[in-house]
Design a protein around this motif. Structure first.
Motif, PDB file in Angstrom:
ATOM      1  N   LYS A   1       0.495   3.528  -5.197  1.00 40.39           N
ATOM      2  CA  LYS A   1      -0.864   3.310  -5.705  1.00 40.39           C
ATOM      3  C   LYS A   1      -0.788   2.852  -7.164  1.00 40.39           C
ATOM      4  CE  LYS A   1      -5.061   6.027  -5.798  1.00 40.39           C
ATOM      5  NZ  LYS A   1      -6.023   5.005  -5.474  1.00 40.39           N
ATOM      6  N   PRO A   2      -1.267   1.645  -7.445  1.00 39.99           N
ATOM      7  CA  PRO A   2      -1.222   1.167  -8.832  1.00 39.99           C
ATOM      8  C   PRO A   2      -2.151   1.975  -9.742  1.00 39.99           C
ATOM      9  CG  PRO A   2      -1.684  -0.620  -7.299  1.00 39.99           C
ATOM     10  CD  PRO A   2      -1.820   0.641  -6.534  1.00 39.99           C
ATOM     11  N   LYS A   3      -1.786   2.000 -11.007  1.00 42.49           N
ATOM     12  CA  LYS A   3      -2.623   2.660 -12.015  1.00 42.49           C
ATOM     13  C   LYS A   3      -3.744   1.738 -12.450  1.00 42.49           C
ATOM     14  CE  LYS A   3      -0.555   5.929 -15.212  1.00 42.49           C
ATOM     15  NZ  LYS A   3      -0.177   6.944 -14.279  1.00 42.49           N
ATOM     16  N   ARG A   4      -3.465   0.453 -12.476  1.00 48.08           N
ATOM     17  CA  ARG A   4      -4.407  -0.516 -12.973  1.00 48.08           C
ATOM     18  C   ARG A   4      -4.101  -1.867 -12.305  1.00 48.08           C
ATOM     19  NH1 ARG A   4      -5.370  -3.236 -18.018  1.00 48.08           N
ATOM     20  NH2 ARG A   4      -3.141  -3.240 -18.338  1.00 48.08           N
TER      21      ARG A   4
ATOM     22  N   GLY B   1       0.796  -1.232   0.000  1.00 47.57           N
ATOM     23  CA  GLY B   1       0.000   0.000   0.000  1.00 47.57           C
ATOM     24  C   GLY B   1       0.821   1.271   0.000  1.00 47.57           C
ATOM     25  N   LEU B   2       2.138   1.156  -0.224  1.00 52.03           N
ATOM     26  CA  LEU B   2       2.996   2.342  -0.212  1.00 52.03           C
ATOM     27  C   LEU B   2       3.008   3.041  -1.577  1.00 52.03           C
ATOM     28  CD1 LEU B   2       5.867   0.644   1.789  1.00 52.03           C
ATOM     29  CD2 LEU B   2       4.362   2.443   2.654  1.00 52.03           C
TER      30      LEU B   2
ATOM     31  N   SER C   1      -9.709  -7.122  -1.509  1.00 50.57           N
ATOM     32  CA  SER C   1      -8.866  -6.196  -2.267  1.00 50.57           C
ATOM     33  C   SER C   1      -8.036  -5.314  -1.331  1.00 50.57           C
ATOM     34  CB  SER C   1      -9.738  -5.303  -3.146  1.00 50.57           C
ATOM     35  OG  SER C   1      -8.901  -4.374  -3.800  1.00 50.57           O
ATOM     36  N   LEU C   2      -6.770  -5.117  -1.690  1.00 51.05           N
ATOM     37  CA  LEU C   2      -5.894  -4.244  -0.893  1.00 51.05           C
ATOM     38  C   LEU C   2      -5.809  -2.844  -1.493  1.00 51.05           C
ATOM     39  CD1 LEU C   2      -2.864  -6.582  -0.067  1.00 51.05           C
ATOM     40  CD2 LEU C   2      -4.996  -6.257   1.189  1.00 51.05           C
ATOM     41  N   LEU C   3      -6.426  -2.673  -2.657  1.00 47.08           N
ATOM     42  CA  LEU C   3      -6.351  -1.358  -3.296  1.00 47.08           C
ATOM     43  C   LEU C   3      -7.132  -0.347  -2.473  1.00 47.08           C
ATOM     44  CD1 LEU C   3      -6.729  -2.237  -7.080  1.00 47.08           C
ATOM     45  CD2 LEU C   3      -4.672  -2.046  -5.684  1.00 47.08           C
TER      46      LEU C   3
END
Ligand code: ATP
Length: 235
Positions: A52-55, A49-50, A64-66
Motif C-alpha cells: 500500500k503506497p503512502k502517497r 496491490g500487494l 485508480s488501483l489504490l
C-alpha cells in the motif's frame, strides 16, 4: 494505459520509493532497470496491490488501483509474475496453468488460452502431466509466464524473468517476451540483465535508490555513457 504518479512506498520507517512516476503505453515493452535494492520489486508490488503506497496515484486506463485488493487488480487485467516465480511445485504443469485462469472471465476461455499458451510454449504441452517442481529452471520460468498469460492480461508484469538462468536460456526467454509483445501484450519488465532488457524495450526507466534517475527509449539508454558505465560494466 498505466500511469504511476509521484509514488511513495515505505516499509515502516524505511522509505523504498520517493516520488516515482512512470507511464506505460498500450502495446509497448517498458523496462525498469537498476541495481539491487533500487526499489524495482517494490514498485511492481505496489502496482499489483500487494503493497500500500503512502502517497501518489496508480491509474490503469484512467481507473485508480489504490485501495483495491490484488485479486481485484488481477481482474482488471494485470498479471504479475513475481521474482521466484510463485509456482505450485507439487502440482502439475497443467494444474498450474489452469490456476492462472482463476477469474470467471478467464475460466470461460480456458480452452482457447491453453491452446495459445501451448503454441507459444510447446515444451509445456509435452510436460503437461509433470510436476512443476521437476522442471528445469528455464521451464519453470516459462510456466510462470505461461500461467500469467492464461488470464489474457492487458498488462503483464515480469519481475526478473532471466534471474538464475543460463545464458542460452536467457536468450530464449527474451525471444519469448518479444513474441508476447508481437501478439499485442503490454509488458512491464524488471531486469538486472540491463543490456538485454534495454534491447527489447520501447521505453525504459532507471531506478536508483528509490527514485527515477533517467528515462528514455531503450536505444537511447543503451547508448548513454552514464548508463554504460554504471550498469553495463563499460569503463
Ligand atoms: P532486488 O533486485 O534485489 O530485488 P529491487 O530493486 O527490486 O532489488 P526492492 O526489493 O524493491 O529492490 O527493495 C527496495 C528497498 O526496500 C531495499 O532497500 C530493501 O532493502 C527494502 N525492502 C524491500 N523489502 C522490504 C521489506 N519487506 N521490509 C523492509 N525493507 C524492505
Amino acid at each position: 494505459m498505466l500511469e504511476v504518479k509521484d509514488l511513495e512506498v515505505a516499509y515502516g520507517d524505511v522509505r523504498a520509493l520517493w516520488g516515482v512516476s512512470i507511464h506505460v503505453e498500450a502495446g509497448t515493452v517498458v523496462a525498469i532497470v537498476g541495481a539491487n535494492g533500487a526499489g524495482k520489486t517494490t514498485l511492481m508490488r505496489a502496482i499489483s496491490g500487494l503493497l500500500k503506497p503512502k502517497r501518489g496515484e496508480i491509474l490503469l486506463s484512467g481507473a485508480s488501483l489504490l485501495n483495491r485488493a490484488p485479486e481485484e487488480i488481477a481482474g482488471m487485467g494485470i498479471a504479475h509474475v513475481p521474482e521466484g516465480r510463485g509456482l505450485f511445485r507439487q502440482m502439475t504443469v497443467l494444474e498450474n496453468l489452469e490456476l492462472g485462469a482463476f477469474q470467471p472471465k478467464a475460466r470461460a476461455r480456458m480452452k482457447q488460452s491453453l491452446e495459445k499458451a501451448y503454441a507459444l510454449f510447446p515444451r509445456l504441452k509435452e510436460r503437461a502431466g509433470q510436476k512443476a517442481g521437476s522442471l528445469s529452471g528455464g521451464e519453470q520460468q516459462m510456466l510462470a509466464i505461461a500461467r500469467a498469460t492464461m488470464s489474457e492480461p492487458s498488462l503483464l508484469i515480469l519481475d526478473e524473468p532471466s534471474i538464475g538462468l543460463s545464458p542460452l536460456v536467457v536468450q530464449q526467454m527474451f525471444k519469448l517476451i518479444e513474441e508476447l509483445h508481437r501478439q499485442g501484450v503490454t509488458i512491464l519488465l524488471v531486469e538486472q540483465n540491463i543490456h538485454q532488457a534495454l534491447k527489447i524495450a520501447d521505453h525504459a526507466f532507471v531506478l536508483k535508490t528509490g527514485e527515477i534517475a533517467m528515462q528514455g527509449t531503450g536505444a537511447e539508454l543503451i547508448a548513454d555513457p552514464e548508463v554504460q558505465k554504471a550498469y553495463m560494466g563499460v569503463l
